[in-house]
Design a protein around this motif. Structure first.
Motif, mmCIF file in Angstrom:
data_model
loop_
_atom_site.group_PDB
_atom_site.id
_atom_site.type_symbol
_atom_site.label_atom_id
_atom_site.label_comp_id
_atom_site.label_asym_id
_atom_site.label_seq_id
_atom_site.Cartn_x
_atom_site.Cartn_y
_atom_site.Cartn_z
ATOM 1 N N LEU A 64 21.395 4.149 73.227
ATOM 2 C CA LEU A 64 20.751 3.113 74.036
ATOM 3 C C LEU A 64 19.427 3.570 74.639
ATOM 4 N N LEU A 65 19.081 4.829 74.438
ATOM 5 C CA LEU A 65 17.795 5.389 74.884
ATOM 6 C C LEU A 65 17.597 5.274 76.390
ATOM 7 N N MET A 66 18.660 5.556 77.147
ATOM 8 C CA MET A 66 18.569 5.556 78.614
ATOM 9 C C MET A 66 19.355 6.747 79.152
ATOM 10 N N ASP A 67 18.739 7.473 80.076
ATOM 11 C CA ASP A 67 19.370 8.660 80.643
ATOM 12 C C ASP A 67 19.805 8.333 82.067
ATOM 13 N N ILE A 68 21.087 7.955 82.221
ATOM 14 C CA ILE A 68 21.551 7.537 83.551
ATOM 15 C C ILE A 68 21.631 8.717 84.509
ATOM 16 N N LYS A 69 21.645 9.962 83.981
ATOM 17 C CA LYS A 69 21.702 11.117 84.862
ATOM 18 C C LYS A 69 20.409 11.292 85.646
ATOM 19 N N ASP A 70 19.315 10.706 85.127
ATOM 20 C CA ASP A 70 18.042 10.786 85.828
ATOM 21 C C ASP A 70 17.931 9.728 86.916
ATOM 22 N N ASN A 71 18.883 8.829 86.988
ATOM 23 C CA ASN A 71 18.875 7.767 87.986
ATOM 24 C C ASN A 71 20.067 7.970 88.916
ATOM 25 N N ALA A 72 19.790 8.295 90.175
ATOM 26 C CA ALA A 72 20.864 8.610 91.123
ATOM 27 C C ALA A 72 21.812 7.432 91.306
ATOM 28 N N LEU A 73 21.258 6.205 91.318
ATOM 29 C CA LEU A 73 22.101 5.032 91.519
ATOM 30 C C LEU A 73 23.064 4.855 90.363
ATOM 31 N N PHE A 74 22.557 4.941 89.127
ATOM 32 C CA PHE A 74 23.414 4.773 87.967
ATOM 33 C C PHE A 74 24.447 5.889 87.876
ATOM 34 N N SER A 75 24.075 7.098 88.295
ATOM 35 C CA SER A 75 25.009 8.219 88.254
ATOM 36 C C SER A 75 26.158 8.023 89.231
ATOM 37 N N ALA A 76 25.847 7.496 90.406
ATOM 38 C CA ALA A 76 26.861 7.346 91.448
ATOM 39 C C ALA A 76 27.620 6.032 91.350
ATOM 40 N N LEU A 77 27.054 5.034 90.660
ATOM 41 C CA LEU A 77 27.665 3.701 90.619
ATOM 42 C C LEU A 77 29.102 3.709 90.108
ATOM 43 N N PRO A 78 29.420 4.408 89.000
ATOM 44 C CA PRO A 78 30.824 4.422 88.557
ATOM 45 C C PRO A 78 31.776 5.011 89.590
ATOM 46 N N PHE A 79 31.318 6.046 90.324
ATOM 47 C CA PHE A 79 32.187 6.666 91.313
ATOM 48 C C PHE A 79 32.331 5.790 92.559
ATOM 49 N N LEU A 80 31.261 5.043 92.890
ATOM 50 C CA LEU A 80 31.381 4.079 93.978
ATOM 51 C C LEU A 80 32.385 2.992 93.600
ATOM 52 N N ALA A 81 32.331 2.547 92.345
ATOM 53 C CA ALA A 81 33.304 1.550 91.880
ATOM 54 C C ALA A 81 34.716 2.121 91.896
ATOM 55 N N MET A 82 34.846 3.384 91.512
ATOM 56 C CA MET A 82 36.156 4.036 91.514
ATOM 57 C C MET A 82 36.709 4.120 92.924
ATOM 58 N N TRP A 83 35.853 4.446 93.880
ATOM 59 C CA TRP A 83 36.242 4.551 95.282
ATOM 60 C C TRP A 83 36.697 3.186 95.800
ATOM 61 N N ALA A 84 35.893 2.137 95.516
ATOM 62 C CA ALA A 84 36.238 0.792 95.995
ATOM 63 C C ALA A 84 37.519 0.288 95.339
ATOM 64 N N MET A 85 37.653 0.492 94.037
ATOM 65 C CA MET A 85 38.831 0.001 93.325
ATOM 66 C C MET A 85 40.108 0.723 93.751
ATOM 67 N N SER A 86 39.988 1.967 94.184
ATOM 68 C CA SER A 86 41.181 2.686 94.628
ATOM 69 C C SER A 86 41.824 1.990 95.816
ATOM 70 N N TYR A 87 40.997 1.366 96.686
ATOM 71 C CA TYR A 87 41.542 0.622 97.825
ATOM 72 C C TYR A 87 42.116 -0.722 97.382
ATOM 73 N N VAL A 88 41.536 -1.304 96.343
ATOM 74 C CA VAL A 88 42.102 -2.547 95.797
ATOM 75 C C VAL A 88 43.503 -2.277 95.243
ATOM 76 N N TYR A 89 43.638 -1.210 94.481
ATOM 77 C CA TYR A 89 44.955 -0.827 93.959
ATOM 78 C C TYR A 89 45.920 -0.516 95.100
ATOM 79 N N LEU A 90 45.420 0.179 96.112
ATOM 80 C CA LEU A 90 46.269 0.571 97.239
ATOM 81 C C LEU A 90 46.816 -0.651 97.964
ATOM 82 N N ILE A 91 45.938 -1.582 98.308
ATOM 83 C CA ILE A 91 46.361 -2.783 99.047
ATOM 84 C C ILE A 91 47.312 -3.625 98.196
ATOM 85 N N SER A 92 46.982 -3.779 96.922
ATOM 86 C CA SER A 92 47.826 -4.591 96.030
ATOM 87 C C SER A 92 49.231 -4.011 95.910
ATOM 88 N N SER A 93 49.312 -2.708 95.671
ATOM 89 C CA SER A 93 50.631 -2.083 95.515
ATOM 90 C C SER A 93 51.403 -2.103 96.823
#
Length: 476
Positions: free
Chosen positions: A279-308
């Motif tokens: 895709l010719l894009m280096d997400i490691k050079d972009n701090a937002l793109f690098s952290a975005l999956p982990f921010l989503a992981m952090w947020a979703m962990s609380y969704v799973y927690l509340i649901s369960s």
């Protein structure tokens, strides 16, 4: 009529123990993951503070530094499970975290002295120290978490993983650009670890009966809710090795956690390489793109927690059903999105970022789905089970890049990358099916304290004396 259970204060010492685990995980993950930013700062002074030494390391030397932590991390997982059963969780966790902090603190002078080789050596030692920690964490949760709250306390404490991921990316970059330069990354990581040790030393206890801060009501609630006898905290229970290694639910959990490790390492390591090559894009050079999956992981962990939590409190699903449902979301959604990412082209970069973020975010359900399952199977031997599982699971990321490297000979060839993603998707799908078929959240028979003793002989029954015999005895 039902009597309301007195659980003690709304926020009790058991919640404090979960918070201490969260802080510990966050601190050790900061020390573990800051190496990516540190290596960039050391080898490219123009990108950070130029007033500190710069090193001309080759790509191979940098790869050795980046991977060296896991050389030590893999070999001490099982040892951590054994040590915390022998000496208690509090002591082992304290010294492991303290040792990790020492390794961070001595890193800058060692690099100045010995270069990348010294950096590798101290990272291996840090890995050895941190390898002791996660088996202890699961044993600590087994001692402190009533079954009804195990999901909540376990998931809350494990969100320290995502917190450490995000902080290591953002904070390390700011430190490297500041007056402390790249050495400051290691010094601040050491300070965080030492502060964590102080909190752990003061407030942590091996179990509720040893805590000097807990009230009688909360202590009674925890101790009575755990399905163990009065000698639960006193005796060292023999480990039923044969029963563990022949247990179908445990073996199902073991291969499931290995599959999770394979899939997550593909998500974290191979997709960025695919995006750069195809895709010719280096997400490691972009701090937002690098952290975005982990921010989503952090947020979703609380969704799973509340649901369960809702499903369990309303008794809509059993704990076993919740584990399998959450794990299915965590495995099967990434299985679909991985295949989808493999069919995107250069004009669909935004969709690729969205799918990658969804994959990593949904995968956070594996904590509730299967990571905490070792405590369900055997609260008495949770640290041993976690040691075995983590040893196997952390060996998988060593194999994953080798397989991908053998398949992908041209980073720009999308067809080759599709094979890598299909393999990961199949692993996600198949091994979750195994978990659905053979997994359980029911405590296993070999968890019992007297399991190795075998069936106990029945006590001799007193003789039954008839009325006529008694009259004869009296008359005589």
């Amino acid at each position: 009529m039902t009597a309301e259970i007195n659980k003690g204060p709304l926020l009790g010492v058991r919640h404090l123990q979960a918070l201490l685990i969260f802080i510990t995980i966050t601190s050790v993950y900061i020390g573990r993951l800051n190496v990516g930013v540190s290596v960039v700062a050391m080898t490219n002074a123009e990108s950070t503070n130029p007033n500190f030494p710069e090193y001309n390391w080759t790509a191979a030397e940098k790869s050795y530094v980046l991977s060296s932590f896991y050389w030590g991390y893999v070999i001490t997982q099982f040892l951590g499970g054994y040590l915390c059963k022998q000496f208690g969780v509090k002591s082992v966790m304290f010294w492991a975290t303290f040792s990790s902090g020492v390794c961070s603190g001595v890193t800058p002078p060692l690099i100045v002295w010995g270069g990348w080789g010294a950096y590798c050596g101290i990272r291996v030692l840090m890995g050895c120290a941190q390898g002791l920690i996660f088996p202890c964490i699961h044993q600590h949760l087994a001692r402190w978490s009533p079954p009804a709250e195990r999901n909540r306390l376990g998931a809350l404490s494990h969100t320290g993983i995502e917190c450490g991921n995000v902080l290591s990316m953002f904070v390390s970059g700011m430190i490297a650009n500041g007056p402390m330069g790249w050495p400051g990354i290691s010094y601040i990581s050491a300070g965080v670890a030492f502060a964590c040790c102080v909190l752990w030393f003061i407030f942590a206890s091996n179990n509720a009966t040893e805590s000097r801060f807990i009230g009688d009501a909360e202590k009674h609630y925890i101790e009575t809710s755990l399905q163990h006898g009065a000698n639960y905290h006193k005796a060292v229970i023999p480990i039923p090795w044969r029963a563990i290694w022949t247990s179908v639910p445990f073996l199902a959990l073991l291969v499931t956690r290995c599959a999770e490790s394979w899939g997550l390492s593909t998500l974290q390591a191979e997709i960025p390489a695919y995006m750069k090559g195809v895709l010719l894009m280096d997400i490691k050079d972009n701090a937002l793109f690098s952290a975005l999956p982990f921010l989503a992981m952090w947020a979703m962990s609380y969704v799973y927690l509340i649901s369960s939590d809702i499903l369990l409190s309303k008794i809509w699903l059993s704990l076993t059903a919740i584990r399998k449902t959450m794990n299915s979301f965590a495995f099967w959604v990434p299985a679909v999105t991985l295949i989808g990412i493999g069919f995107l082209d250069v004009d669909q970069k935004t969709l690729a970022i969205v799918l990658m973020t969804l994959s990593v975010g949904f995968n956070s359900g594996a904590t509730i789905g299967s990571s905490l399952n070792s405590i369900d199977l055997s609260p008495n031997h949770a640290s041993i089970l976690m040691g075995i599982i983590n040893t196997a699971a952390n060996a998988v990321p060593i194999i994953t890049p080798l397989v991908a490297g053998a398949i992908v000979t041209d980073d720009n060839d999308r067809t080759q990358w599709q094979i890598v993603f299909i393999i990961s998707s199949v692993i996600f799908f198949v091994f979750n099916c195994i978990y659905l078929a053979f997994g359980t959240a029911v405590s296993q028979p070999w968890d019992a304290e007297d399991f190795l003793l075998g069936p106990q002989p029945e006590l001799a029954k007193p003789p039954v004396i008839s009325t006529s015999d008694m009259k004869k005895a009296i008359s005589s």
